[in-house]
Scaffold this active site. Structure first.
Site, PDB file in Angstrom:
ATOM      1  N   LYS A   1       2.571   7.472   8.612  1.00  0.00           N
ATOM      2  CA  LYS A   1       2.233   7.706   7.068  1.00  0.00           C
ATOM      3  C   LYS A   1       1.379   8.983   7.136  1.00  0.00           C
ATOM      4  O   LYS A   1       1.499   9.808   6.165  1.00  0.00           O
ATOM      5  CB  LYS A   1       1.329   6.438   6.777  1.00  0.00           C
ATOM      6  CG  LYS A   1       2.190   5.463   6.067  1.00  0.00           C
ATOM      7  CD  LYS A   1       3.069   5.813   4.963  1.00  0.00           C
ATOM      8  CE  LYS A   1       4.006   4.490   4.528  1.00  0.00           C
ATOM      9  NZ  LYS A   1       4.863   4.820   3.579  1.00  0.00           N
TER      10      LYS A   1
ATOM     11  N   ASP B   1      19.140   0.372  -2.409  1.00  0.00           N
ATOM     12  CA  ASP B   1      18.454  -0.083  -1.317  1.00  0.00           C
ATOM     13  C   ASP B   1      19.460  -0.314  -0.084  1.00  0.00           C
ATOM     14  O   ASP B   1      20.689  -0.249  -0.598  1.00  0.00           O
ATOM     15  CB  ASP B   1      17.901  -1.401  -1.473  1.00  0.00           C
ATOM     16  CG  ASP B   1      16.863  -1.979  -0.471  1.00  0.00           C
ATOM     17  OD1 ASP B   1      15.622  -2.000  -0.976  1.00  0.00           O
ATOM     18  OD2 ASP B   1      17.170  -2.461   0.724  1.00  0.00           O
ATOM     19  N   ILE B   2      19.202  -0.456   0.984  1.00  0.00           N
ATOM     20  CA  ILE B   2      20.022  -0.619   2.318  1.00  0.00           C
ATOM     21  C   ILE B   2      20.977  -1.964   2.165  1.00  0.00           C
ATOM     22  O   ILE B   2      21.930  -2.168   2.844  1.00  0.00           O
ATOM     23  CB  ILE B   2      19.602  -0.425   3.481  1.00  0.00           C
ATOM     24  CG1 ILE B   2      20.312  -0.188   4.688  1.00  0.00           C
ATOM     25  CG2 ILE B   2      18.364  -1.549   3.907  1.00  0.00           C
ATOM     26  CD1 ILE B   2      19.893   0.306   5.925  1.00  0.00           C
TER      27      ILE B   2
ATOM     28  N   LEU C   1      14.522  -2.713  -3.671  1.00  0.00           N
ATOM     29  CA  LEU C   1      14.596  -4.253  -3.507  1.00  0.00           C
ATOM     30  C   LEU C   1      13.520  -4.722  -2.849  1.00  0.00           C
ATOM     31  O   LEU C   1      12.978  -6.021  -2.820  1.00  0.00           O
ATOM     32  CB  LEU C   1      15.717  -4.945  -2.733  1.00  0.00           C
ATOM     33  CG  LEU C   1      17.223  -4.576  -3.476  1.00  0.00           C
ATOM     34  CD1 LEU C   1      18.454  -5.240  -2.507  1.00  0.00           C
ATOM     35  CD2 LEU C   1      17.324  -5.138  -4.655  1.00  0.00           C
ATOM     36  N   GLY C   2      12.468  -4.122  -2.440  1.00  0.00           N
ATOM     37  CA  GLY C   2      11.265  -4.586  -1.911  1.00  0.00           C
ATOM     38  C   GLY C   2      10.021  -4.884  -2.795  1.00  0.00           C
ATOM     39  O   GLY C   2      10.388  -4.997  -3.901  1.00  0.00           O
ATOM     40  N   GLN C   3       8.851  -5.149  -2.246  1.00  0.00           N
ATOM     41  CA  GLN C   3       7.904  -5.853  -3.017  1.00  0.00           C
ATOM     42  C   GLN C   3       7.490  -4.961  -4.399  1.00  0.00           C
ATOM     43  O   GLN C   3       7.523  -5.108  -5.392  1.00  0.00           O
ATOM     44  CB  GLN C   3       6.768  -6.218  -1.855  1.00  0.00           C
ATOM     45  CG  GLN C   3       5.718  -6.859  -2.911  1.00  0.00           C
ATOM     46  CD  GLN C   3       4.523  -7.059  -2.104  1.00  0.00           C
ATOM     47  OE1 GLN C   3       4.122  -6.036  -1.053  1.00  0.00           O
ATOM     48  NE2 GLN C   3       3.554  -7.764  -2.663  1.00  0.00           N
ATOM     49  N   LEU C   4       7.516  -3.667  -3.846  1.00  0.00           N
ATOM     50  CA  LEU C   4       7.008  -2.753  -5.077  1.00  0.00           C
ATOM     51  C   LEU C   4       8.198  -2.334  -6.028  1.00  0.00           C
ATOM     52  O   LEU C   4       8.092  -2.282  -7.120  1.00  0.00           O
ATOM     53  CB  LEU C   4       6.418  -1.355  -4.050  1.00  0.00           C
ATOM     54  CG  LEU C   4       6.135  -0.321  -5.217  1.00  0.00           C
ATOM     55  CD1 LEU C   4       5.069  -0.715  -6.052  1.00  0.00           C
ATOM     56  CD2 LEU C   4       5.646   0.942  -4.342  1.00  0.00           C
TER      57      LEU C   4
ATOM     58  N   ASP D   1      21.626   3.985   2.377  1.00  0.00           N
ATOM     59  CA  ASP D   1      20.578   3.911   3.699  1.00  0.00           C
ATOM     60  C   ASP D   1      19.972   5.262   3.405  1.00  0.00           C
ATOM     61  O   ASP D   1      20.713   6.505   3.563  1.00  0.00           O
ATOM     62  CB  ASP D   1      21.509   3.799   4.828  1.00  0.00           C
ATOM     63  CG  ASP D   1      20.882   3.981   6.078  1.00  0.00           C
ATOM     64  OD1 ASP D   1      19.765   4.270   6.151  1.00  0.00           O
ATOM     65  OD2 ASP D   1      21.439   3.546   7.113  1.00  0.00           O
TER      66      ASP D   1
ATOM     67  N   TYR E   1       3.051   2.542  12.303  1.00  0.00           N
ATOM     68  CA  TYR E   1       3.184   2.595  10.704  1.00  0.00           C
ATOM     69  C   TYR E   1       2.092   3.800  10.099  1.00  0.00           C
ATOM     70  O   TYR E   1       2.507   4.463   9.500  1.00  0.00           O
ATOM     71  CB  TYR E   1       3.166   1.423   9.995  1.00  0.00           C
ATOM     72  CG  TYR E   1       2.904   1.339   8.486  1.00  0.00           C
ATOM     73  CD1 TYR E   1       4.285   1.397   7.656  1.00  0.00           C
ATOM     74  CD2 TYR E   1       1.764   1.037   7.822  1.00  0.00           C
ATOM     75  CE1 TYR E   1       3.896   1.613   6.315  1.00  0.00           C
ATOM     76  CE2 TYR E   1       1.578   0.783   6.551  1.00  0.00           C
ATOM     77  CZ  TYR E   1       2.974   1.201   5.626  1.00  0.00           C
ATOM     78  OH  TYR E   1       2.739   1.112   4.349  1.00  0.00           O
TER      79      TYR E   1
END
Ligand code: NAD
Ligand code: SER
Length: 319
Positions: free
Chosen positions: A145, A34-35, A10-13, A51, A141
């Site tokens: 990564k 998605d969570i 559900l995120g931007q990407l 999750d 972050y």
């Protein structure tokens, strides 16, 4: 027949990638998860609340839907991660290791996991940052990564798995809203230009960062996933370059369509993060190995962003 599981969809990407994956594999072959629950019913096909920290739950879904490929997008992005570093570490790292372990156990054919320009820290060369260089990020972050890239490389080397990854620049699209990154300003600025004709930028006017228009990012992802495995020489994550610009330059680009638009600058904690990241990226490995080529420049992206957001705004006004 492939069956694709997307986490953090559900995120931007994810909002954009789901559409393309459904076009390629068919709506019922893409398991969207998605969570959170979607606010609107904007996905056709299967949606699951999932999750990535719930390993048994993940295992059940992978087995029930006989998943063959996973796009693991769930993460906490840079600015939000600085607010809750422990939670960010767990979601970004434990989530990834859950996906890699389960993929190993059940023999998932391909895993896609995004990395970021945030892997580079203040000591990496700023301009045309090379594929292989010093990486000492100073954000939780970025640290997650770098660790994630090495984990993916480990699973490839140790278990012969097929795990692929891109170091995205800041992504800019009109479908989804960004989820707490340092580069989010470059999406918000278009919304505010149309809504208010002015924008307060959390970065310095000269903060040059690597960015990319979403159609290029989605195409790069699909091209990497479709590339011959034998052509891929990077086991961690490929540098990927799109457009590099400053807040002042994107403002000027928007002013070509909205001449009265103004930006003022109130740099906050995100400026420090931006200052530790590259200005531009050398993606020659991606160009050589799987023939990556960017399509959009800054003005081309601005034209598309404004025209799509105008249509959306008109639709909202009609409602
Ligand atoms: P986003 O913040 O918009 O979306 C992340 C999604 O993950 C959200 O929908 C959230 O609900 C979900 N999520 C969070 N915790 C979860 C959990 N425990 N289980 C399941 N889902 C969970 O992020 P995005 O921009 O869509 O980014 C997707 C991936 O691309 C991330 O790995 C991110 O680091 C990477 N990336 C994004 C950008 C960018 O500019 N957007 C740049 C570089 C890399
Ligand atoms: N766009 C992302 C962020 O700002 C970079 O990975 O967090």
């Amino acid at each position: 027949m492939e069956r694709i599981l997307i986490t953090g969809a559900l995120g931007q990407l994810g909002t954009e990638l789901v559409i393309e994956l459904q076009n390629i594999y068919g709506v019922n072959h893409v398991i969207v998860s998605d969570i959170h629950q979607p606010l609107h019913n904007h996905f056709d096909g299967v949606f699951l609340t999932l999750d990535v920290l719930d390993k048994p739950g993940l295992k059940e879904v992978i087995s029930k839907y006989r998943v063959t490929q996973i796009y693991h997008l769930a993460a906490i992005l840079s600015a939000n991660a600085e607010k809750t570093p422990d939670l960010a570490w767990r979601i970004n790292m434990d989530g990834l290791i859950n996906i890699l372990e389960l993929s190993r156990e059940v023999g998932i054919k391909k895993v896609y996991w995004p990395s970021s320009i945030a892997v580079f820290g203040p000591d990496a060369p700023k301009d045309q940052t090379p594929q292989h260089t010093i990486m000492n990020p100073n954000t939780i972050y970025g640290i997650s990564k770098v660790a994630g890239e090495n984990l993916c490389s480990y699973y490839i080397e140790r278990y012969g798995m097929d795990v692929r990854s891109l170091r995205y620049p800041g992504l800019i699209g009109h479908r989804g809203l960004p989820g707490g990154g340092t580069t989010d300003y470059a999406v918000e600025i278009y919304h505010e230009a149309l809504r208010n004709g002015k924008f307060t930028c959390p970065l310095d006017k000269h903060a040059r960062l690597p960015m990319m228009f979403m159609p290029d990012a989605v195409r790069a992802t699909l091209e990497l996933m479709e590339a011959e495995r034998s052509a891929l020489t990077v086991r961690t994550s490929y540098n990927l370059a799109g457009i590099s610009f400053t807040p002042e330059e994107i403002t000027k680009s928007i002013q070509k369509s909205i001449p009265y638009f103004q930006t003022d600058y109130q740099p906050d904690f995100r400026q420090k993060i931006a200052a530790s990241w590259p200005n531009s990226i050398d993606d020659s490995a991606a160009r050589n190995d799987w023939k990556w080529k960017v399509a959009y420049d800054l003005d081309g992206m601005t034209k598309e962003m404004i025209s799509h957001l105008k249509v959306k705004k008109q639709a909202i006004n009609v409602c």
